[in-house]
Design an enzyme around this catalytic site. Structure first.
Site, mmCIF file in Angstrom:
data_model
loop_
_atom_site.group_PDB
_atom_site.id
_atom_site.type_symbol
_atom_site.label_atom_id
_atom_site.label_comp_id
_atom_site.label_asym_id
_atom_site.label_seq_id
_atom_site.Cartn_x
_atom_site.Cartn_y
_atom_site.Cartn_z
ATOM 1 N N SER A 95 3.771 -1.991 10.244
ATOM 2 C CA SER A 95 5.231 -2.042 10.415
ATOM 3 C C SER A 95 5.850 -3.374 9.985
ATOM 4 C CB SER A 95 5.614 -1.691 11.856
ATOM 5 O OG SER A 95 5.233 -0.365 12.166
ATOM 6 N N ASN A 154 0.860 -1.189 0.000
ATOM 7 C CA ASN A 154 0.000 0.000 0.000
ATOM 8 C C ASN A 154 0.893 1.236 0.000
ATOM 9 O OD1 ASN A 154 -1.789 2.062 0.491
ATOM 10 N ND2 ASN A 154 -2.324 1.399 2.566
ATOM 11 N N LYS A 206 0.086 4.277 -0.187
ATOM 12 C CA LYS A 206 -0.537 5.456 0.454
ATOM 13 C C LYS A 206 -0.341 6.699 -0.427
ATOM 14 C CE LYS A 206 -0.044 3.141 4.854
ATOM 15 N NZ LYS A 206 0.104 3.213 6.300
ATOM 16 N N GLY A 263 2.903 2.350 10.832
ATOM 17 C CA GLY A 263 3.842 3.448 10.668
ATOM 18 C C GLY A 263 4.548 3.836 11.945
ATOM 19 N N GLU A 301 -5.110 -4.810 10.677
ATOM 20 C CA GLU A 301 -4.072 -3.804 10.870
ATOM 21 C C GLU A 301 -4.321 -3.083 12.190
ATOM 22 O OE1 GLU A 301 -2.102 -2.557 6.910
ATOM 23 O OE2 GLU A 301 -3.884 -1.342 7.149
ATOM 24 N N HIS A 327 -9.484 1.246 5.141
ATOM 25 C CA HIS A 327 -8.144 1.364 5.731
ATOM 26 C C HIS A 327 -8.216 2.268 6.962
ATOM 27 C CE1 HIS A 327 -3.986 2.500 6.381
ATOM 28 N NE2 HIS A 327 -3.687 1.364 5.788
ATOM 29 N N GLU A 348 -6.521 4.612 7.998
ATOM 30 C CA GLU A 348 -6.340 6.055 7.764
ATOM 31 C C GLU A 348 -7.619 6.673 7.191
ATOM 32 O OE1 GLU A 348 -2.704 5.404 5.653
ATOM 33 O OE2 GLU A 348 -1.829 4.791 7.572
HETATM 34 P P1 13P Z 1 3.232 0.522 7.600
HETATM 35 O O1 13P Z 1 3.747 -0.781 6.988
HETATM 36 O O2 13P Z 1 3.956 1.723 7.063
HETATM 37 O O3 13P Z 1 3.180 0.433 9.081
HETATM 38 O O4 13P Z 1 1.722 0.677 7.080
HETATM 39 C C1 13P Z 1 0.838 -0.370 7.240
HETATM 40 C C2 13P Z 1 -0.389 -0.083 6.475
HETATM 41 O O5 13P Z 1 -1.179 0.764 6.848
HETATM 42 C C3 13P Z 1 -0.632 -0.830 5.227
HETATM 43 O O6 13P Z 1 -1.912 -0.603 4.745
#
Ligand code: 13P
Length: 253
Positions: free
Chosen positions: A215, A9, A11, A175, A169, A97, A99
């Site tokens: 992560s 992903n 982002k 992150g 997640e 997601h 976010e």
């Molecule tokens: P990170 O791998 O940067 O922690 O992000 C995870 C994520 O949100 C994947 O959709």
């Protein structure tokens, strides 16, 4: 048996040049395994989807979008329909997601509508679920995950459900560099599969892929993948470096 599935992903990262370069590098690093032994997807920003789809077109690497709207067309300024995503070469789409849920403010009901619309539009949704740190600390992880699943899958019969991938997640691991331990991931994945078995029966629950995200790095991918109910990884930051993402893909083989 569930084939491992590794999705990157991206982002809100990359640009018109680097998105294509990254997609090409993922293809080059995974041609011997992608498709046969592991499913691979790159989940790019809307505006680069078409170019990325072209860059991976002669490979088994699939393309996904990060979001979709539930209506088919009309006066929904700024939104993107399932048909538009199909039109530019998408196979997968993320729905809910964290976010989108926690930064943008998407509701459980909206996420459910998106999952249904994605399937009707011929896309394969990846339904993201997961708790906040305060929810975990309050012992509410299973409640939150169950609510995300039940609302995200509302109204889907077994046939439609077979198009869905679930991604767990935990928000506190995204992150932050703070990965869930493989045991923590397995506990929740097992809970998710158990819940899917209650709703859809054991046979279908055993077919559904449940990805872990938060992560994920080359050095923790293998032990996460070693867990019985972890069928793949949804990778953020590390998917922006082709070498790292390719290592993660190979951890699934
Ligand atoms: P990170 O791998 O940067 O922690 O992000 C995870 C994520 O949100 C994947 O959709």
């Amino acid at each position: 048996m569930r084939k491992p599935f590794m999705a990157g992903n991206w982002k809100m990262n990359t640009d018109s040049h680097s998105s294509v370069a990254l997609a090409r590098a993922v293809v080059a690093g995974s041609t011997d395994v992608a498709g046969d032994r592991v499913d691979v997807a790159v989940i790019a920003p809307f505006v680069y989807l078409r170019a990325v789809a072209q860059a991976v077109s002669s490979s088994a690497v699939a393309v996904g979008a990060q979001d979709v709207y539930f209506e088919q067309k009309g006066a929904f300024t700024g939104e993107i329909s399932p048909a538009m995503l199909k039109d530019v070469g998408c196979t997968y789409v993320l729905c809910g997601h964290s976010e989108r849920r926690h930064v943008i403010g998407e509701s459980d009901d909206l996420v459910g509508k998106k999952v249904t619309a994605a399937i009707h539009g011929g896309l394969l949704p990846i339904l993201c679920v997961g708790e906040l740190l305060e929810e975990r600390d309050a012992g509410k992880t299973e409640n939150v995950v169950e609510r995300h699943l039940r609302t995200g899958l509302a109204g889907l019969d077994g046939e439609k459900m077979s198009a869905v991938t679930v991604a767990y997640e935990p928000v506190w691991a995204i992150g932050t560099g703070r990965t869930a331990t493989p045991q923590q991931a397995q506990e929740v994945h097992q809970f998710i599969r158990g819940l899917l078995a209650k709703i859809y029966g054991k046979d279908l629950a055993d077919e559904i892929r449940i990805l872990y995200g938060g992560s994920v790095k080359p050095d923790n991918a293998k032990e996460l993948m070693a867990q019985a109910d972890v069928d793949g990884l949804l990778v953020g930051g590390a998917s922006l470096k082709a070498d790292d993402f390719v290592k993660i893909i190979r951890a699934g083989v």
